[in-house]
Design a protein around this motif. Sequence first.
Motif, PDB file in Angstrom:
ATOM      1  N   SER A 215      11.533 -38.192-110.563  1.00 28.36           N
ATOM      2  CA  SER A 215      11.015 -39.540-110.787  1.00 28.36           C
ATOM      3  C   SER A 215      11.690 -40.490-109.798  1.00 28.36           C
ATOM      4  CB  SER A 215      11.307 -39.994-112.212  1.00 28.36           C
ATOM      5  OG  SER A 215      12.705 -40.183-112.399  1.00 28.36           O
ATOM      6  N   GLY A 216      11.206 -41.733-109.743  1.00 35.60           N
ATOM      7  CA  GLY A 216      11.782 -42.693-108.815  1.00 35.60           C
ATOM      8  C   GLY A 216      13.259 -42.918-109.037  1.00 35.60           C
ATOM      9  N   GLY A 217      13.654 -43.111-110.309  1.00 35.27           N
ATOM     10  CA  GLY A 217      15.061 -43.324-110.625  1.00 35.27           C
ATOM     11  C   GLY A 217      15.911 -42.099-110.332  1.00 35.27           C
ATOM     12  N   GLU A 218      15.387 -40.915-110.642  1.00 39.25           N
ATOM     13  CA  GLU A 218      16.120 -39.676-110.375  1.00 39.25           C
ATOM     14  C   GLU A 218      16.276 -39.453-108.875  1.00 39.25           C
ATOM     15  OE1 GLU A 218      14.779 -36.889-114.176  1.00 39.25           O
ATOM     16  OE2 GLU A 218      13.499 -37.020-112.404  1.00 39.25           O
ATOM     17  N   ARG A 219      15.223 -39.762-108.130  1.00 35.79           N
ATOM     18  CA  ARG A 219      15.269 -39.567-106.679  1.00 35.79           C
ATOM     19  C   ARG A 219      16.332 -40.487-106.061  1.00 35.79           C
ATOM     20  NH1 ARG A 219      12.311 -37.246-102.769  1.00 35.79           N
ATOM     21  NH2 ARG A 219      12.253 -38.242-100.725  1.00 35.79           N
ATOM     22  N   PHE A 220      16.383 -41.719-106.529  1.00 29.57           N
ATOM     23  CA  PHE A 220      17.408 -42.635-106.019  1.00 29.57           C
ATOM     24  C   PHE A 220      18.794 -42.101-106.361  1.00 29.57           C
ATOM     25  CE2 PHE A 220      20.387 -46.076-106.386  1.00 29.57           C
ATOM     26  CZ  PHE A 220      20.187 -46.762-105.203  1.00 29.57           C
ATOM     27  N   ARG A 221      18.975 -41.640-107.600  1.00 31.07           N
ATOM     28  CA  ARG A 221      20.284 -41.135-108.034  1.00 31.07           C
ATOM     29  C   ARG A 221      20.696 -39.909-107.206  1.00 31.07           C
ATOM     30  NH1 ARG A 221      20.438 -38.440-112.985  1.00 31.07           N
ATOM     31  NH2 ARG A 221      18.614 -39.673-113.580  1.00 31.07           N
ATOM     32  N   ALA A 222      19.725 -39.038-106.889  1.00 25.13           N
ATOM     33  CA  ALA A 222      20.021 -37.856-106.084  1.00 25.13           C
ATOM     34  C   ALA A 222      20.409 -38.245-104.658  1.00 25.13           C
ATOM     35  CB  ALA A 222      18.815 -36.921-106.061  1.00 25.13           C
ATOM     36  N   ALA A 223      19.700 -39.229-104.095  1.00 23.82           N
ATOM     37  CA  ALA A 223      20.018 -39.693-102.743  1.00 23.82           C
ATOM     38  C   ALA A 223      21.407 -40.320-102.703  1.00 23.82           C
ATOM     39  CB  ALA A 223      18.962 -40.686-102.267  1.00 23.82           C
ATOM     40  N   LEU A 224      21.717 -41.114-103.720  1.00 20.96           N
ATOM     41  CA  LEU A 224      23.032 -41.744-103.800  1.00 20.96           C
ATOM     42  C   LEU A 224      24.125 -40.691-103.924  1.00 20.96           C
ATOM     43  CD1 LEU A 224      24.468 -44.520-104.005  1.00 20.96           C
ATOM     44  CD2 LEU A 224      24.302 -44.289-106.491  1.00 20.96           C
ATOM     45  N   ALA A 225      23.883 -39.669-104.746  1.00 20.39           N
ATOM     46  CA  ALA A 225      24.862 -38.591-104.914  1.00 20.39           C
ATOM     47  C   ALA A 225      25.090 -37.856-103.596  1.00 20.39           C
ATOM     48  CB  ALA A 225      24.381 -37.616-105.989  1.00 20.39           C
ATOM     49  N   ALA A 226      24.003 -37.567-102.866  1.00 20.51           N
ATOM     50  CA  ALA A 226      24.126 -36.847-101.604  1.00 20.51           C
ATOM     51  C   ALA A 226      25.016 -37.605-100.619  1.00 20.51           C
ATOM     52  CB  ALA A 226      22.741 -36.618-100.999  1.00 20.51           C
ATOM     53  N   LEU A 227      24.869 -38.931-100.555  1.00 16.95           N
ATOM     54  CA  LEU A 227      25.648 -39.721 -99.604  1.00 16.95           C
ATOM     55  C   LEU A 227      27.082 -39.944-100.083  1.00 16.95           C
ATOM     56  CD1 LEU A 227      23.127 -42.407 -98.320  1.00 16.95           C
ATOM     57  CD2 LEU A 227      23.565 -40.096 -97.490  1.00 16.95           C
ATOM     58  N   MET A 228      27.256 -40.224-101.375  1.00 20.38           N
ATOM     59  CA  MET A 228      28.593 -40.523-101.876  1.00 20.38           C
ATOM     60  C   MET A 228      29.464 -39.270-101.977  1.00 20.38           C
ATOM     61  SD  MET A 228      27.789 -43.481-104.734  1.00 20.38           S
ATOM     62  CE  MET A 228      29.438 -44.173-104.821  1.00 20.38           C
ATOM     63  N   LEU A 229      28.833 -38.089-102.084  1.00 17.71           N
ATOM     64  CA  LEU A 229      29.581 -36.837-102.166  1.00 17.71           C
ATOM     65  C   LEU A 229      29.666 -36.135-100.818  1.00 17.71           C
ATOM     66  CD1 LEU A 229      28.113 -35.431-105.508  1.00 17.71           C
ATOM     67  CD2 LEU A 229      30.233 -36.718-105.174  1.00 17.71           C
ATOM     68  N   ALA A 230      29.221 -36.810 -99.767  1.00 19.30           N
ATOM     69  CA  ALA A 230      29.193 -36.215 -98.440  1.00 19.30           C
ATOM     70  C   ALA A 230      30.601 -35.921 -97.929  1.00 19.30           C
ATOM     71  CB  ALA A 230      28.464 -37.139 -97.467  1.00 19.30           C
ATOM     72  N   GLU A 231      30.685 -35.006 -96.969  1.00 20.76           N
ATOM     73  CA  GLU A 231      31.941 -34.693 -96.286  1.00 20.76           C
ATOM     74  C   GLU A 231      31.744 -34.955 -94.796  1.00 20.76           C
ATOM     75  OE1 GLU A 231      32.775 -30.630 -97.243  1.00 20.76           O
ATOM     76  OE2 GLU A 231      33.329 -31.073 -99.307  1.00 20.76           O
ATOM     77  N   PRO A 232      32.589 -35.776 -94.147  1.00 19.82           N
ATOM     78  CA  PRO A 232      33.695 -36.517 -94.761  1.00 19.82           C
ATOM     79  C   PRO A 232      33.182 -37.624 -95.675  1.00 19.82           C
ATOM     80  CG  PRO A 232      33.370 -37.249 -92.507  1.00 19.82           C
ATOM     81  CD  PRO A 232      32.460 -36.073 -92.703  1.00 19.82           C
ATOM     82  N   ALA A 233      34.023 -38.015 -96.622  1.00 25.07           N
ATOM     83  CA  ALA A 233      33.625 -39.038 -97.592  1.00 25.07           C
ATOM     84  C   ALA A 233      33.346 -40.351 -96.878  1.00 25.07           C
ATOM     85  CB  ALA A 233      34.735 -39.228 -98.622  1.00 25.07           C
ATOM     86  N   PRO A 234      32.247 -41.028 -97.213  1.00 22.01           N
ATOM     87  CA  PRO A 234      31.927 -42.295 -96.556  1.00 22.01           C
ATOM     88  C   PRO A 234      32.901 -43.403 -96.954  1.00 22.01           C
ATOM     89  CG  PRO A 234      30.432 -41.917 -98.391  1.00 22.01           C
ATOM     90  CD  PRO A 234      31.261 -40.673 -98.257  1.00 22.01           C
ATOM     91  N   GLN A 235      33.485 -44.055 -95.957  1.00 23.38           N
ATOM     92  CA  GLN A 235      34.373 -45.179 -96.226  1.00 23.38           C
ATOM     93  C   GLN A 235      33.695 -46.511 -95.907  1.00 23.38           C
ATOM     94  OE1 GLN A 235      37.749 -43.678 -93.892  1.00 23.38           O
ATOM     95  NE2 GLN A 235      38.840 -43.383 -95.816  1.00 23.38           N
ATOM     96  N   LEU A 236      32.463 -46.429 -95.420  1.00 26.74           N
ATOM     97  CA  LEU A 236      31.589 -47.592 -95.291  1.00 26.74           C
ATOM     98  C   LEU A 236      30.214 -47.153 -95.768  1.00 26.74           C
ATOM     99  CD1 LEU A 236      30.724 -50.403 -94.408  1.00 26.74           C
ATOM    100  CD2 LEU A 236      30.500 -49.544 -92.056  1.00 26.74           C
ATOM    101  N   LEU A 237      29.739 -47.795 -96.813  1.00 30.07           N
ATOM    102  CA  LEU A 237      28.453 -47.448 -97.416  1.00 30.07           C
ATOM    103  C   LEU A 237      27.538 -48.662 -97.328  1.00 30.07           C
ATOM    104  CD1 LEU A 237      26.843 -45.305 -99.048  1.00 30.07           C
ATOM    105  CD2 LEU A 237      27.768 -46.348-101.117  1.00 30.07           C
ATOM    106  N   MET A 238      26.316 -48.437 -96.801  1.00 24.96           N
ATOM    107  CA  MET A 238      25.354 -49.526 -96.659  1.00 24.96           C
ATOM    108  C   MET A 238      24.089 -49.184 -97.448  1.00 24.96           C
ATOM    109  SD  MET A 238      25.785 -50.639 -92.649  1.00 24.96           S
ATOM    110  CE  MET A 238      24.712 -49.334 -92.065  1.00 24.96           C
ATOM    111  N   LEU A 239      23.643 -50.122 -98.268  1.00 20.04           N
ATOM    112  CA  LEU A 239      22.470 -49.931 -99.106  1.00 20.04           C
ATOM    113  C   LEU A 239      21.442 -51.015 -98.790  1.00 20.04           C
ATOM    114  CD1 LEU A 239      24.238 -49.371-102.561  1.00 20.04           C
ATOM    115  CD2 LEU A 239      23.741 -47.672-100.807  1.00 20.04           C
ATOM    116  N   ASP A 240      20.176 -50.601 -98.637  1.00 15.95           N
ATOM    117  CA  ASP A 240      19.111 -51.547 -98.324  1.00 15.95           C
ATOM    118  C   ASP A 240      18.202 -51.721 -99.536  1.00 15.95           C
ATOM    119  OD1 ASP A 240      17.406 -53.246 -97.008  1.00 15.95           O
ATOM    120  OD2 ASP A 240      16.432 -51.688 -95.802  1.00 15.95           O
TER     121      ASP A 240
END
Length: 300
Positions: A215-240
């Motif tokens: 769903s739309g909400g699940e897709r956003f949550r999955a995208a957010l998880a992919a970026l926030m759990l990335a390696e190396p960990a993001p120390q600057l996060l930009m959201l549009d």
Amino acid sequence: MVRVAESDLRKQKRELADAQVVLARRRRYGQKMYDTKREPRAVMKLRARTAQQSAGKYRIMHEEKLAEAKERLDDAAEAVRDDDEIRVDLPYTAVPPGRTVLTLRDLVPAYGARVTGGLDVHGPERIALVGRNGAGKTTLLRTVAGELEPVAGEATAHVPLRFLPQRLDVLDGELSVAENVARYAPGATNNLIRARLARFLFRGARADQRAATLSGGERFRAALAALMLAEPAPQLLMLDEPTNNLDMASVRQLTSALEAYEGALIVAAHDLPFLESLGITRWLLLEEGELRETTPEAVG
């Protein structure tokens, strides 16, 4: 759905208990045959080994059915807890106070507003990027992220950077949620990925769901998880415009996830209550082709 899963779990528990009774009865019968020596010793040993193997398979079959029933119950319970909060620790995203994470110098994007002079972003600042539609917020973020070449000037990130666009195209629709996260964290084990995804409310079989079916909400949550759990960990996060097309439950989930984020944050949005809930420390306004400092009172 939950009631059906609970009923199935009770059924599997009863069947496992019945199976244990049957196995106990078989063991007693086998021991009696052995004690009375009604058959040759070698035959009785062979029969005992065969019975033991059969009993093991019988027990394992029922234990697996019980485990599957428990997982179905967990999935069913999760399906009705869409307003659960995301609770995740992200210590590797931390940035020391005052460290420069982004430098902009006389930046002229391909179109939209320019950054005259210089602008530095330090950790762990939380910046709101505001302005009317068409002012150039998305273009500026895409230029900083390296997706667009600037006409002139400099945009340099000094720490690992991740950008979540409105269109959420960071996900491959043909891959599962877990597989998408693995693309951004190739060094993480499958068990670690699943443990982390559970904190983003993708538990059990939900982590195996294809991104295209979310769903739309699940897709956003999955995208957010992919970026926030990335390696190396993001120390600057930009959201549009992250709250566009999100229901209230999804907005709460986003807010709780960003509370755990310890790096520098830049959020382009029109939703002032949402921005204020993030603990914004600095407000930047794109207006009449220029980027300048502002206040929440002036924006409101």
